[in-house]
Design an enzyme around this catalytic site. Structure first.
Site, PDB file in Angstrom:
ATOM      1  N   SER A   1       7.908   5.572  16.515  1.00  0.00           N
ATOM      2  CA  SER A   1       6.534   5.203  16.842  1.00  0.00           C
ATOM      3  C   SER A   1       6.534   4.749  18.310  1.00  0.00           C
ATOM      4  CB  SER A   1       6.103   4.077  15.897  1.00  0.00           C
ATOM      5  OG  SER A   1       4.760   3.798  16.044  1.00  0.00           O
TER       6      SER A   1
ATOM      7  N   CYS B   1      -2.260  -2.856  14.646  1.00  0.00           N
ATOM      8  CA  CYS B   1      -1.963  -2.620  13.225  1.00  0.00           C
ATOM      9  C   CYS B   1      -2.392  -3.810  12.364  1.00  0.00           C
ATOM     10  CB  CYS B   1      -0.467  -2.362  13.083  1.00  0.00           C
ATOM     11  SG  CYS B   1       0.108  -2.330  11.384  1.00  0.00           S
TER      12      CYS B   1
ATOM     13  N   CYS C   1       4.680  -7.393   7.864  1.00  0.00           N
ATOM     14  CA  CYS C   1       5.619  -6.849   8.843  1.00  0.00           C
ATOM     15  C   CYS C   1       5.809  -7.859   9.965  1.00  0.00           C
ATOM     16  CB  CYS C   1       5.085  -5.536   9.410  1.00  0.00           C
ATOM     17  SG  CYS C   1       6.212  -4.757  10.590  1.00  0.00           S
TER      18      CYS C   1
ATOM     19  N   CYS D   1      -2.511   1.965   7.802  1.00  0.00           N
ATOM     20  CA  CYS D   1      -1.578   0.989   7.246  1.00  0.00           C
ATOM     21  C   CYS D   1      -2.146  -0.431   7.258  1.00  0.00           C
ATOM     22  CB  CYS D   1      -0.317   1.072   8.094  1.00  0.00           C
ATOM     23  SG  CYS D   1       0.807  -0.270   7.910  1.00  0.00           S
TER      24      CYS D   1
ATOM     25  N   GLU E   1       0.822  -1.211   0.000  1.00  0.00           N
ATOM     26  CA  GLU E   1       0.000   0.000   0.000  1.00  0.00           C
ATOM     27  C   GLU E   1       0.861   1.269   0.000  1.00  0.00           C
ATOM     28  OE1 GLU E   1      -3.506  -1.885   2.820  1.00  0.00           O
ATOM     29  OE2 GLU E   1      -2.401  -0.119   3.481  1.00  0.00           O
TER      30      GLU E   1
ATOM     31  N   CYS F   1       2.678  -5.359  15.827  1.00  0.00           N
ATOM     32  CA  CYS F   1       2.025  -4.377  16.710  1.00  0.00           C
ATOM     33  C   CYS F   1       0.538  -4.695  16.795  1.00  0.00           C
ATOM     34  CB  CYS F   1       2.251  -2.959  16.189  1.00  0.00           C
ATOM     35  SG  CYS F   1       3.990  -2.517  16.095  1.00  0.00           S
TER      36      CYS F   1
ATOM     37  N   CYS G   1       3.022   8.370   1.536  1.00  0.00           N
ATOM     38  CA  CYS G   1       3.418   7.366   2.531  1.00  0.00           C
ATOM     39  C   CYS G   1       3.707   6.067   1.783  1.00  0.00           C
ATOM     40  CB  CYS G   1       2.276   7.190   3.524  1.00  0.00           C
ATOM     41  SG  CYS G   1       2.564   5.900   4.729  1.00  0.00           S
TER      42      CYS G   1
END
Ligand code: SF4
Length: 381
Positions: free
Chosen positions: A243, A146, A139, A362, A119, A143, A132
């Site tokens: 973050s 997310c 990933c 995200c 994305e 997290c 972005c």
């Protein structure tokens, strides 16, 4: 799969050991011409008996003029254009889906050559745009808040796949406007794909290409401390964002497993050692989640934690999805939290999410799409 924290530790040790040699490690030869820096392309032209300025010409075609075919590079002789086409591909990304928000934001799901998707979000402003970009498919950081984290790490992007997102999005920018800022805040942990990240920044900053200034490129990390130190040692010309999202290790470890390996103290120590350029600041991103991170006691702790750091805080009200376990905070909590920081002398802004109507957070577009049953196929699990 999401990497268990033990493997993240291993990765840290391995990569730290490798640090001194990583720049010289031979890379697999790529056919994507956008994987090459200007110097690498000049080297290739030298092997063909051509002068270095050919690389500059090609960079201009790729990044300033958005060439979609080597045949368009008309200031190169025809035999040279043919030679380029024999050795390279343009590495164009496909547009799997593009959603336009009521606020003008564009959200892309770009298709990669292997069919994977990543994305990017293009956010308009009166005079310029911010893009972005993603650095990984999925990933490993896991997290809790997310969508991308739920995918686990599928693979790293190459430098050309990172730069390619800018090339494609730039095609949608109106005449007279331009992409001024690139932020590495899309899918993936940028510092977990360190080599490709640094190379992509090198390509993006090249004067003969997009020519982004160091102040206009921002890398956001969840807190991979060893790689953060490389970033400082290598003097990568970009802004740093952290973050942070919590003020105690208990809450941060719950939200961000990386904190179990490198806790808040270790992360902030690396930040204090980070060379912040004149007129720059480290940005600390802080997601406000109702009942989890939005208490005024958090605001007071945040001020203490960041004391003495040249920084600013970007407050991000949580962007809740129908199946998320967390809630967005009430507006008055956001305002009170910001006020508490400002009163104590900490520069704090609130980032109002763009593109909420198009799943702009995200991972929402790609992960959400993977979960949706496709006609004639079983639902993705
Ligand atoms: S917030 Fe960033 S680092 Fe954390 S899982 Fe999502 S993409 Fe990865």
């Amino acid at each position: 799969m999401t990497l268990p924290i033990e493997q993240l530790q291993e990765q840290g040790r391995e990569d730290t050991h490798d640090h001194a040699h990583r720049a010289r490690r031979p890379q697999a030869v790529s056919r994507n011409i956008k994987d090459r820096t200007l110097a690498e392309l000049a080297e290739w032209f030298a092997t063909q008996g051509e002068p270095p300025f050919r690389a500059r010409q090609v960079f201009q075609w790729l990044y300033q003029r958005g060439a979609t075919d080597f045949e368009q590079m008309t200031n190169l002789a025809k035999p040279l254009r043919r030679l380029l086409a024999e050795h390279f591909e343009l590495g164009a990304l496909g547009r799997a889906r593009v959603l336009r928000s009521a606020d003008g934001s564009l959200k892309y799901a770009f298709a990669l050559a292997d069919g994977r998707e990543v994305e990017s979000v293009l956010m308009p402003n009166a005079t310029h745009h911010t893009l972005c970009v993603s650095t990984q498919v999925g990933c490993a950081m896991g997290c809790d808040f997310c969508m991308t984290g739920r995918m686990g790490l599928v693979r790293n992007l190459t430098p050309g796949e990172i730069v390619g997102q800018v090339v494609e999005a730039a095609r949608d920018v109106d005449e007279g406007k331009f992409i001024r800022n690139v932020v590495f805040m899309g899918m993936g942990e940028p510092l977990h794909n360190y080599r490709a990240l640094v190379k992509a920044i090198d390509i993006l900053r090249e004067d003969m290409g997009f020519g982004f200034s160091a102040r206009r490129v921002t890398v956001s990390t969840s807190g991979l401390v060893p790689q953060l130190r490389w970033f400082a040692q290598d003097r990568v010309r970009a802004q740093l964002a952290i973050s942070l999202n919590a003020t105690t290790d208990a809450v941060r470890s719950r939200l961000m497993p990386v904190n179990r390996r490198w806790n808040i103290a270790a992360l902030l120590e690396a930040c204090r050692e980070f060379p912040v350029e004149h007129r720059s600041r480290i940005t600390f991103e802080y997601i406000l989640i109702q009942g989890v991170t939005d208490d005024l006691a958090d605001a007071r702790r945040l001020v203490k934690l960041l004391h003495g750091l040249k920084c600013k805080v970007n407050l991000i009200p949580f962007n809740a999805t129908p199946d998320s376990a967390y809630q967005a905070p009430p507006l008055e909590h956001v305002q009170a939290f910001q006020q508490a920081l400002l009163e104590r002398g900490l520069l704090a802004t609130v980032r109002l999410s763009k593109g909420q109507d198009i799943q702009a957070a995200c991972g929402q577009l790609v992960v959400g799409e993977r979960r949706r049953p496709l006609p004639g196929r079983h639902p993705a699990t």
